[in-house]
Enzyme design. Structure first.
Site, PDB file in Angstrom:
ATOM      1  N   HIS A   1       0.817  -1.209   0.000  1.00  0.00           N
ATOM      2  CA  HIS A   1       0.000   0.000   0.000  1.00  0.00           C
ATOM      3  C   HIS A   1       0.856   1.268   0.000  1.00  0.00           C
ATOM      4  O   HIS A   1       0.332   2.384   0.086  1.00  0.00           O
ATOM      5  CB  HIS A   1      -0.905  -0.042   1.243  1.00  0.00           C
ATOM      6  CG  HIS A   1      -2.088   0.851   1.182  1.00  0.00           C
ATOM      7  ND1 HIS A   1      -2.353   1.819   2.135  1.00  0.00           N
ATOM      8  CD2 HIS A   1      -3.105   0.937   0.285  1.00  0.00           C
ATOM      9  CE1 HIS A   1      -3.471   2.446   1.834  1.00  0.00           C
ATOM     10  NE2 HIS A   1      -3.957   1.944   0.731  1.00  0.00           N
TER      11      HIS A   1
ATOM     12  N   LYS B   1       3.244   4.456  -1.065  1.00  0.00           N
ATOM     13  CA  LYS B   1       3.322   5.428  -2.157  1.00  0.00           C
ATOM     14  C   LYS B   1       4.621   6.196  -1.978  1.00  0.00           C
ATOM     15  O   LYS B   1       4.668   7.175  -1.217  1.00  0.00           O
ATOM     16  CB  LYS B   1       2.138   6.394  -2.143  1.00  0.00           C
ATOM     17  CG  LYS B   1       0.777   5.743  -2.416  1.00  0.00           C
ATOM     18  CD  LYS B   1       0.038   5.389  -1.172  1.00  0.00           C
ATOM     19  CE  LYS B   1      -1.354   4.848  -1.501  1.00  0.00           C
ATOM     20  NZ  LYS B   1      -1.994   4.250  -0.323  1.00  0.00           N
TER      21      LYS B   1
ATOM     22  N   ASP C   1      16.983  10.773  -7.848  1.00  0.00           N
ATOM     23  CA  ASP C   1      18.375  11.266  -7.850  1.00  0.00           C
ATOM     24  C   ASP C   1      18.972  11.519  -6.466  1.00  0.00           C
ATOM     25  O   ASP C   1      19.767  12.458  -6.313  1.00  0.00           O
ATOM     26  CB  ASP C   1      18.463  12.590  -8.634  1.00  0.00           C
ATOM     27  CG  ASP C   1      18.286  12.401 -10.129  1.00  0.00           C
ATOM     28  OD1 ASP C   1      18.219  11.252 -10.572  1.00  0.00           O
ATOM     29  OD2 ASP C   1      18.209  13.421 -10.835  1.00  0.00           O
TER      30      ASP C   1
ATOM     31  N   HIS D   1      -9.373  11.239   2.037  1.00  0.00           N
ATOM     32  CA  HIS D   1      -8.447  10.114   1.907  1.00  0.00           C
ATOM     33  C   HIS D   1      -7.151  10.363   2.684  1.00  0.00           C
ATOM     34  O   HIS D   1      -6.242   9.546   2.652  1.00  0.00           O
ATOM     35  CB  HIS D   1      -8.136   9.869   0.423  1.00  0.00           C
ATOM     36  CG  HIS D   1      -7.569   8.527   0.127  1.00  0.00           C
ATOM     37  ND1 HIS D   1      -6.241   8.338  -0.215  1.00  0.00           N
ATOM     38  CD2 HIS D   1      -8.131   7.297   0.116  1.00  0.00           C
ATOM     39  CE1 HIS D   1      -6.021   7.053  -0.439  1.00  0.00           C
ATOM     40  NE2 HIS D   1      -7.152   6.398  -0.235  1.00  0.00           N
TER      41      HIS D   1
ATOM     42  N   LYS E   1      -4.424  10.587   5.633  1.00  0.00           N
ATOM     43  CA  LYS E   1      -4.112   9.671   6.728  1.00  0.00           C
ATOM     44  C   LYS E   1      -3.048  10.351   7.597  1.00  0.00           C
ATOM     45  O   LYS E   1      -1.848  10.237   7.323  1.00  0.00           O
ATOM     46  CB  LYS E   1      -3.577   8.354   6.173  1.00  0.00           C
ATOM     47  CG  LYS E   1      -4.408   7.804   4.996  1.00  0.00           C
ATOM     48  CD  LYS E   1      -3.530   6.964   4.081  1.00  0.00           C
ATOM     49  CE  LYS E   1      -4.146   6.727   2.728  1.00  0.00           C
ATOM     50  NZ  LYS E   1      -5.447   6.143   2.720  1.00  0.00           N
TER      51      LYS E   1
ATOM     52  N   ASP F   1      -0.134  16.703  20.261  1.00  0.00           N
ATOM     53  CA  ASP F   1       0.432  17.806  21.042  1.00  0.00           C
ATOM     54  C   ASP F   1       0.979  18.885  20.106  1.00  0.00           C
ATOM     55  O   ASP F   1       0.362  19.195  19.091  1.00  0.00           O
ATOM     56  CB  ASP F   1       1.486  17.288  22.010  1.00  0.00           C
ATOM     57  CG  ASP F   1       0.860  16.452  23.138  1.00  0.00           C
ATOM     58  OD1 ASP F   1      -0.370  16.541  23.321  1.00  0.00           O
ATOM     59  OD2 ASP F   1       1.589  15.721  23.822  1.00  0.00           O
TER      60      ASP F   1
END
Length: 485
Positions: free
Chosen positions: A227, A229, A234, A403, A405, A410
């Site tokens: 899952h 991404k 470089d 979507h 996450k 604090d």
């Protein structure tokens, strides 16, 4: 008619054949039960699988083969090769005592380091994207500027308009002599046609599906998805977050509603950690085509923006990201703000949030009112009452699909990446999250959170209790299978 034919076929089998089939099935069930018990899992979950195997003939065994087995303790690559790679990409050691970290934050840093060799790095720069338009415009610009290599990993790589735009850039750079490698999840990218990836391969882009689902390995692979991404360019630039390569992240859903997400562009020492993560996944899937890069050049940035990359997956001995979330929640003293498209917490994390709220810590959870999965929406809603009764504030995001996450704790800690606040991300998926220890960045993410609150409906216990009875029933039913959603 069909049932009659099946019964007739079974009854016409020789008695010894029937006995052999029954014996073979019995051995398979007993073996599965022994494996479940020997893994010493959560007793309730183990008992659930034993009951399913004993009292759901056929169905229980099929469900166990697809969703019940554990990969914990297995290795993606050999320990020897992992040590060699780790020594190559090991960042300069940072003396935590010289960093502006509290004792609780130092403990969290050490936890992540011990779980998965996640080294704390400073000398970093981070840019936040909350729309696909700004993220992908920046990514395309950075891809076009690549001179040495492009390593790209996405759960979904669609062959829609955005997918073809990214693919065209990758093929262009490959023809210019830039090394281009792509990992995509086979299940996540099911909608993309094979010829799309073959087109890139023909142009010099190496593309590989992660855990390709084929027969007879179907049951061995379908439940464990990559899952992550991640993009590394470089040694200089990296990307991590929640956005996949698909039009809906760029231009919104089919109904025109926006997709609200969070993604980061990174520079500095942390880039090596993302490069290391990509290489682990690449070498796992391509043992005959391993990448072995020289030590990265020193980065020119000089500051104290502290970061760690935390990775987790079904092969990890521990649920790395879940443990880091638990530690961060447990040491919170003022506030815990969570954005997630799916809220299906483990019992441990839910109790930690309840304890925080009951201790008068400001706990806020933001989930979408409408999601891309009806089952996951009902499963998420099934936890709302429990959260409200403990004193948490729950918000439904209205404009479209949330979507993002992210968790903001604090004044000095933020974590965001590919990890949903649900069972699948914590236990079954290969995930990657960035952990950032910085007051200024925390303030920026907090401002984004409160800006999103303007587009939310705050739930109240009395109003929530008035929801339709059918919805309550569906929530309760779907919650039963929450661990495998």
């Amino acid at each position: 008619m069909t049932d009659h034919l099946c019964a007739l076929t079974w009854s016409t089998l020789p008695a010894w054949v029937s006995l052999v089939l029954i014996a073979v099935y019995g051995v398979m069930v007993i073996t599965a039960i022994v494996v479940v018990l020997s893994e010493n899992r959560n007793p309730i979950r183990s008992l659930s699988w034993v009951i399913a195997l004993l009292f759901l003939p056929g169905v229980g065994l099929i469900f166990y083969l697809f969703f019940g087995r554990s990969l914990k303790g297995q290795h993606m690559i050999s320990r020897h090769n992992k040590r060699k790679m780790l020594n190559t990409f090991r960042p300069k050691q940072v003396d935590l005592d010289e960093q502006p970290l509290s004792g609780e934050e130092k403990a969290l840093v050490k936890l992540a380091r011990n779980l998965c060799s996640s080294f704390y790095s400073v000398n970093n720069e981070i840019e936040v994207f909350i729309t696909g338009n700004e993220k992908f415009e920046a990514l395309k610009h950075d891809l076009l500027a690549a001179r040495e290599f492009i390593y790209l990993q996405y759960y979904i790589f669609s062959d829609d308009q955005l997918g073809h735009e990214i693919a065209d850039i990758l093929m262009k750079k490959a023809r210019e002599g830039v090394e281009v490698k792509v990992i995509y999840d086979h299940v996540g990218s099911f909608s993309a046609r094979n010829r799309f990836f073959k087109m890139m391969d023909a142009a010099g882009v190496e593309t590989h599906p992660f855990f390709k689902v084929t027969f007879p390995q179907l049951a061995n692979r379908i439940n464990w998805r990559n899952h992550r991404k991640i993009v590394v360019i470089d040694h200089r630039i990296a990307y991590i977050g929640g956005m996949n390569i698909a039009d809906r992240y760029y231009s919104g859903g089919v109904d025109g509603s926006p997709w609200r997400d969070t993604h980061f562009r990174l520079r500095g020492d942390i880039v090596d950690s993302l490069l290391y993560s990509f290489l682990i996944d690449w070498n796992f899937k391509n043992p005959s085509k391993k990448i072995s890069l020289p030590q990265a050049p020193a980065h020119s940035l000089r500051n104290h923006l502290g970061m760690q990359l935390i990775g987790s997956g079904p092969m990890s001995r521990y649920n790395n990201i879940a443990l880091c979330f638990l530690k961060a929640i447990s040491v919170a003293t003022r506030s815990i703000y969570i954005q997630t498209p799916y809220f299906l917490p483990t019992d441990t994390l839910l109790h930690a949030l309840e304890a925080a709220a009951l201790a008068n810590i400001d706990v806020r959870i933001m989930i979408p009112r409408h999601t891309d999965s009806t089952m996951l929406r009902y499963a998420s809603f099934s936890y709302v009452t429990q959260c409200l009764l403990a004193g948490m504030k729950v918000y439904l995001y209205e404009p479209g699909m949330l979507h993002a996450k992210a968790m903001i704790i604090d004044d000095n800690f933020v974590t965001a990446g590919s990890t949903n606040f649900d069972f699948r991300s914590f236990e079954n998926n290969f995930e990657a999250n960035l952990m950032v220890y910085d007051r200024d960045f925390n303030r920026k993410m907090r401002n984004i959170f409160f800006e999103d609150l303007k587009h939310c409906t705050k739930l109240k216990v009395a109003d929530w209790h008035k929801r339709p009875g059918l919805q309550r029933t569906l929530e309760s039913i779907v919650r039963l299978v929450a661990p495998i959603l």
